[in-house]
Design a protein around this motif. Structure first.
Motif, PDB file in Angstrom:
ATOM      1  N   LYS A   4       0.865  -1.179   0.000  1.00 11.88           N
ATOM      2  CA  LYS A   4       0.000   0.000   0.000  1.00 11.88           C
ATOM      3  C   LYS A   4       0.902   1.228   0.000  1.00 11.88           C
ATOM      4  N   GLY A   5       0.468   2.247  -0.696  1.00 11.32           N
ATOM      5  CA  GLY A   5       1.272   3.459  -0.726  1.00 11.32           C
ATOM      6  C   GLY A   5       0.399   4.685  -0.644  1.00 11.32           C
ATOM      7  N   ILE A   6       0.987   5.779  -0.224  1.00 12.17           N
ATOM      8  CA  ILE A   6       0.265   7.037  -0.173  1.00 12.17           C
ATOM      9  C   ILE A   6       0.809   7.901  -1.291  1.00 12.17           C
ATOM     10  N   SER A   7      -0.070   8.360  -2.152  1.00 10.22           N
ATOM     11  CA  SER A   7       0.355   9.148  -3.295  1.00 10.22           C
ATOM     12  C   SER A   7       0.884  10.505  -2.836  1.00 10.22           C
ATOM     13  N   ARG A   8       2.050  10.862  -3.339  1.00 12.69           N
ATOM     14  CA  ARG A   8       2.632  12.159  -2.984  1.00 12.69           C
ATOM     15  C   ARG A   8       2.429  13.183  -4.097  1.00 12.69           C
ATOM     16  N   GLY A   9       1.622  12.821  -5.089  1.00 20.37           N
ATOM     17  CA  GLY A   9       1.406  13.712  -6.226  1.00 20.37           C
ATOM     18  C   GLY A   9       0.823  15.050  -5.820  1.00 20.37           C
ATOM     19  N   ARG A  10      -0.169  15.028  -4.941  1.00 14.50           N
ATOM     20  CA  ARG A  10      -0.809  16.284  -4.508  1.00 14.50           C
ATOM     21  C   ARG A  10       0.194  17.159  -3.769  1.00 14.50           C
ATOM     22  N   ARG A  51       3.473  17.159  -4.147  1.00 10.72           N
ATOM     23  CA  ARG A  51       4.445  17.710  -5.102  1.00 10.72           C
ATOM     24  C   ARG A  51       3.875  18.905  -5.839  1.00 10.72           C
ATOM     25  N   GLU A  52       2.618  18.796  -6.242  1.00 13.61           N
ATOM     26  CA  GLU A  52       1.977  19.898  -6.962  1.00 13.61           C
ATOM     27  C   GLU A  52       1.898  21.133  -6.074  1.00 13.61           C
TER      28      GLU A  52
END
Length: 143
Positions: free
Chosen positions: A55-61, A63-64
């Motif tokens: 399981k992972g937590i998206s860091r995309g938000r 980074r933006e």
């Protein structure tokens, strides 16, 4: 049926956490009988024991958000260039690059031991501007 010890053993064999181990409900009898690491590996090969995906937590938000923040808060660069990165740091970086290149040249037998010492001292004395200048000096010394 208590399979906690089998779960712990499987996690150890597969190098993952116990939470990621999945047992096939139809193969619980085989899993119950497994007492060695090799039998656990065999059950993994048969598909009776599986590893759940990570399981992972998206860091995309994040980074933006950071990208936008960086754009907004750059400001004007006040102060001399050398106050932002000192002259000494630039000198150290240059000398390290030159010494590394000189060592490479010595290892490749492009430079003799005597010339290596001569160039090393020239680098220390600031007589060599950059790596290209050093390579030109090496080429001249061969002639």
């Amino acid at each position: 049926m208590n399979l906690r010890s089998k779960r712990r053993l499987a996690a150890d064999v597969l190098g993952v956490g116990e939470d990621r181990i999945r047992f096939d409900p139809e193969a619980e009898d085989f899993i119950q009988d497994a007492i060695t690491r090799s039998t656990i590996r065999g059950l993994v090969g048969l598909g009776a024991i599986k590893v759940a995906p990570e399981k992972g937590i998206s860091r995309g938000r994040l980074r933006e958000r950071r990208r936008k923040h960086k754009i907004r808060h750059q400001g004007s660069l006040k102060g001399k260039l050398t106050s932002r990165s000192p002259k000494k740091r630039a000198w150290v970086n240059k000398v390290r690059a030159l010494r590394w290149r000189l060592t490479v040249a010595r290892d490749r037998n492009e430079v003799t031991r005597e010339n290596y010492t001569k160039f090393y001292r020239q680098i220390k004395g600031g007589q060599v501007k950059d790596v290209r200048h050093l390579l030109e000096k090496i080429k001249e010394s061969k002639k």
